[in-house]
Scaffold this motif. Structure first.
Motif, PDB file in Angstrom:
ATOM      1  N   LEU A  45      19.022   3.453   9.466  1.00  0.00           N
ATOM      2  CA  LEU A  45      19.475   2.462   8.493  1.00  0.00           C
ATOM      3  C   LEU A  45      19.428   1.054   9.075  1.00  0.00           C
ATOM      4  O   LEU A  45      19.058   0.098   8.386  1.00  0.00           O
ATOM      5  N   ALA A  46      19.794   0.909  10.344  1.00  0.00           N
ATOM      6  CA  ALA A  46      19.736  -0.399  10.988  1.00  0.00           C
ATOM      7  C   ALA A  46      18.296  -0.890  11.080  1.00  0.00           C
ATOM      8  O   ALA A  46      18.007  -2.068  10.808  1.00  0.00           O
ATOM      9  N   THR A  47      17.390  -0.008  11.461  1.00  0.00           N
ATOM     10  CA  THR A  47      15.977  -0.386  11.558  1.00  0.00           C
ATOM     11  C   THR A  47      15.429  -0.782  10.198  1.00  0.00           C
ATOM     12  O   THR A  47      14.672  -1.753  10.069  1.00  0.00           O
ATOM     13  N   SER A  48      15.820  -0.055   9.160  1.00  0.00           N
ATOM     14  CA  SER A  48      15.360  -0.366   7.801  1.00  0.00           C
ATOM     15  C   SER A  48      15.831  -1.748   7.370  1.00  0.00           C
ATOM     16  O   SER A  48      15.066  -2.515   6.758  1.00  0.00           O
ATOM     17  N   LEU A  49      17.069  -2.070   7.676  1.00  0.00           N
ATOM     18  CA  LEU A  49      17.576  -3.398   7.341  1.00  0.00           C
ATOM     19  C   LEU A  49      16.871  -4.456   8.177  1.00  0.00           C
ATOM     20  O   LEU A  49      16.484  -5.515   7.665  1.00  0.00           O
ATOM     21  N   VAL A  97      15.708   7.661   5.623  1.00  0.00           N
ATOM     22  CA  VAL A  97      15.896   6.605   4.634  1.00  0.00           C
ATOM     23  C   VAL A  97      14.695   6.639   3.689  1.00  0.00           C
ATOM     24  O   VAL A  97      13.542   6.516   4.126  1.00  0.00           O
ATOM     25  N   LEU A  98      14.954   6.804   2.410  1.00  0.00           N
ATOM     26  CA  LEU A  98      13.908   6.807   1.381  1.00  0.00           C
ATOM     27  C   LEU A  98      14.254   5.737   0.350  1.00  0.00           C
ATOM     28  O   LEU A  98      15.374   5.706  -0.167  1.00  0.00           O
ATOM     29  N   SER A  99      13.296   4.870   0.083  1.00  0.00           N
ATOM     30  CA  SER A  99      13.588   3.793  -0.863  1.00  0.00           C
ATOM     31  C   SER A  99      12.345   3.378  -1.616  1.00  0.00           C
ATOM     32  O   SER A  99      11.300   3.135  -1.011  1.00  0.00           O
ATOM     33  N   PRO A 158       0.799  -1.233   0.000  1.00  0.00           N
ATOM     34  CA  PRO A 158       0.000   0.000   0.000  1.00  0.00           C
ATOM     35  C   PRO A 158       0.828   1.276   0.000  1.00  0.00           C
ATOM     36  O   PRO A 158       0.405   2.287  -0.555  1.00  0.00           O
ATOM     37  N   PHE A 159       1.995   1.237   0.635  1.00  0.00           N
ATOM     38  CA  PHE A 159       2.881   2.397   0.572  1.00  0.00           C
ATOM     39  C   PHE A 159       3.895   2.166  -0.537  1.00  0.00           C
ATOM     40  O   PHE A 159       4.510   1.098  -0.611  1.00  0.00           O
ATOM     41  N   LYS A 160       4.092   3.145  -1.382  1.00  0.00           N
ATOM     42  CA  LYS A 160       4.943   2.966  -2.556  1.00  0.00           C
ATOM     43  C   LYS A 160       6.389   3.384  -2.309  1.00  0.00           C
ATOM     44  O   LYS A 160       7.261   3.070  -3.105  1.00  0.00           O
ATOM     45  N   ILE A 161       6.633   4.112  -1.224  1.00  0.00           N
ATOM     46  CA  ILE A 161       7.992   4.517  -0.875  1.00  0.00           C
ATOM     47  C   ILE A 161       8.221   4.204   0.593  1.00  0.00           C
ATOM     48  O   ILE A 161       7.397   4.551   1.442  1.00  0.00           O
ATOM     49  N   TYR A 162       9.312   3.550   0.879  1.00  0.00           N
ATOM     50  CA  TYR A 162       9.667   3.246   2.259  1.00  0.00           C
ATOM     51  C   TYR A 162      10.356   4.470   2.873  1.00  0.00           C
ATOM     52  O   TYR A 162      11.227   5.086   2.241  1.00  0.00           O
ATOM     53  N   MET A 163       9.992   4.805   4.121  1.00  0.00           N
ATOM     54  CA  MET A 163      10.612   5.926   4.817  1.00  0.00           C
ATOM     55  C   MET A 163      10.865   5.550   6.267  1.00  0.00           C
ATOM     56  O   MET A 163      10.046   4.888   6.900  1.00  0.00           O
ATOM     57  N   CYS A 164      12.014   5.973   6.786  1.00  0.00           N
ATOM     58  CA  CYS A 164      12.328   5.799   8.203  1.00  0.00           C
ATOM     59  C   CYS A 164      13.287   6.920   8.596  1.00  0.00           C
ATOM     60  O   CYS A 164      14.339   7.089   7.971  1.00  0.00           O
ATOM     61  N   ALA A 165      12.923   7.691   9.619  1.00  0.00           N
ATOM     62  CA  ALA A 165      13.736   8.841  10.032  1.00  0.00           C
ATOM     63  C   ALA A 165      14.272   8.629  11.442  1.00  0.00           C
ATOM     64  O   ALA A 165      13.658   7.954  12.273  1.00  0.00           O
TER      65      ALA A 165
END
Length: 204
Positions: free
Chosen positions: A101-105, A156-158, A87-94
């Motif tokens: 970056l660790a949380t995203s991984l 983090v934007l992906s 449902p979300f087209k772009i991943y974001m974590c601030a």
């Protein structure tokens, strides 16, 4: 790059392994080199058969450093849902760059290998999680520790980038270094109470 006499058993084994991989078998081979406290590890990328000036057969194996494992990890736009429903087209974590970056991984590893602690809270901080099924783990640290460390804040934007592609410039800007080390018999636990298998790649 490792060159071996073709008559050696290990050289013939590597060449046979290449054939199995070429036939589509899902199999990996890892090399670990320890020297005076320094460790290099990597995965077999390819094998080449050559001959030297004397006509001897040489098996030359090419190895990719274990950091390459992070280049192969995709950051899904919505890591908590199946591939067919994003449902979300772009991943974001601030947050502090190292923590974000660790949380995203972590959440994308949880997507692939099972989530041992749930999606809420600060999962990277958990030291009691069962990581027996994870080939890659992150050495725990909390959001509070990241704040206290003074690392610059980042986002983090992906859109289905690899973790490396999303992280590379952020790491450079924040002057943060990523370290990877395979956990092997005889090593101290990567952190007190760590629950993981030998051979697991630990990222810090």
């Amino acid at each position: 790059r490792l060159r071996l006499d073709g008559d050696l058993d290990v050289a013939q084994w590597l060449w046979d392994l290449k054939g199995r991989k070429d036939r589509g078998e899902t199999i990996d081979c890892f090399l670990v080199v320890d020297y005076v406290g320094w460790r290099w590890s990597g995965r077999l990328d390819d094998c080449i058969l050559t001959t030297d000036e004397m006509g001897n057969v040489i098996v030359e194996s090419l190895w990719e450093h274990d950091y390459g494992q992070l280049k192969a990890r995709t950051l899904w736009a919505t890591p908590s849902t199946p591939a067919g429903f994003q449902p979300f087209k772009i991943y974001m974590c601030a947050g502090p760059t190292d923590w974000a970056l660790a949380t995203s991984l972590w959440v994308n590893l949880a997507r692939a290998h099972g989530n041992p602690v749930g999606w809420s809270g600060d999962p990277v901080a958990r030291t009691d999680a069962n990581y027996q099924n994870w080939p890659i783990v992150l050495k725990p640290f909390s959001y509070g520790q990241a704040l206290a460390g003074g690392v610059t804040t980042g986002i983090v934007l992906s859109r289905f980038k690899s973790w490396h592609d999303a992280a590379n410039q952020m790491l450079l800007d924040a002057e943060v270094t990523t370290r990877v080390r395979r956990y092997l018999p005889g090593d101290e636990l990567p952190w007190p109470g760590a629950n993981l298998k030998y051979g697991t790649l630990v990222v810090s």
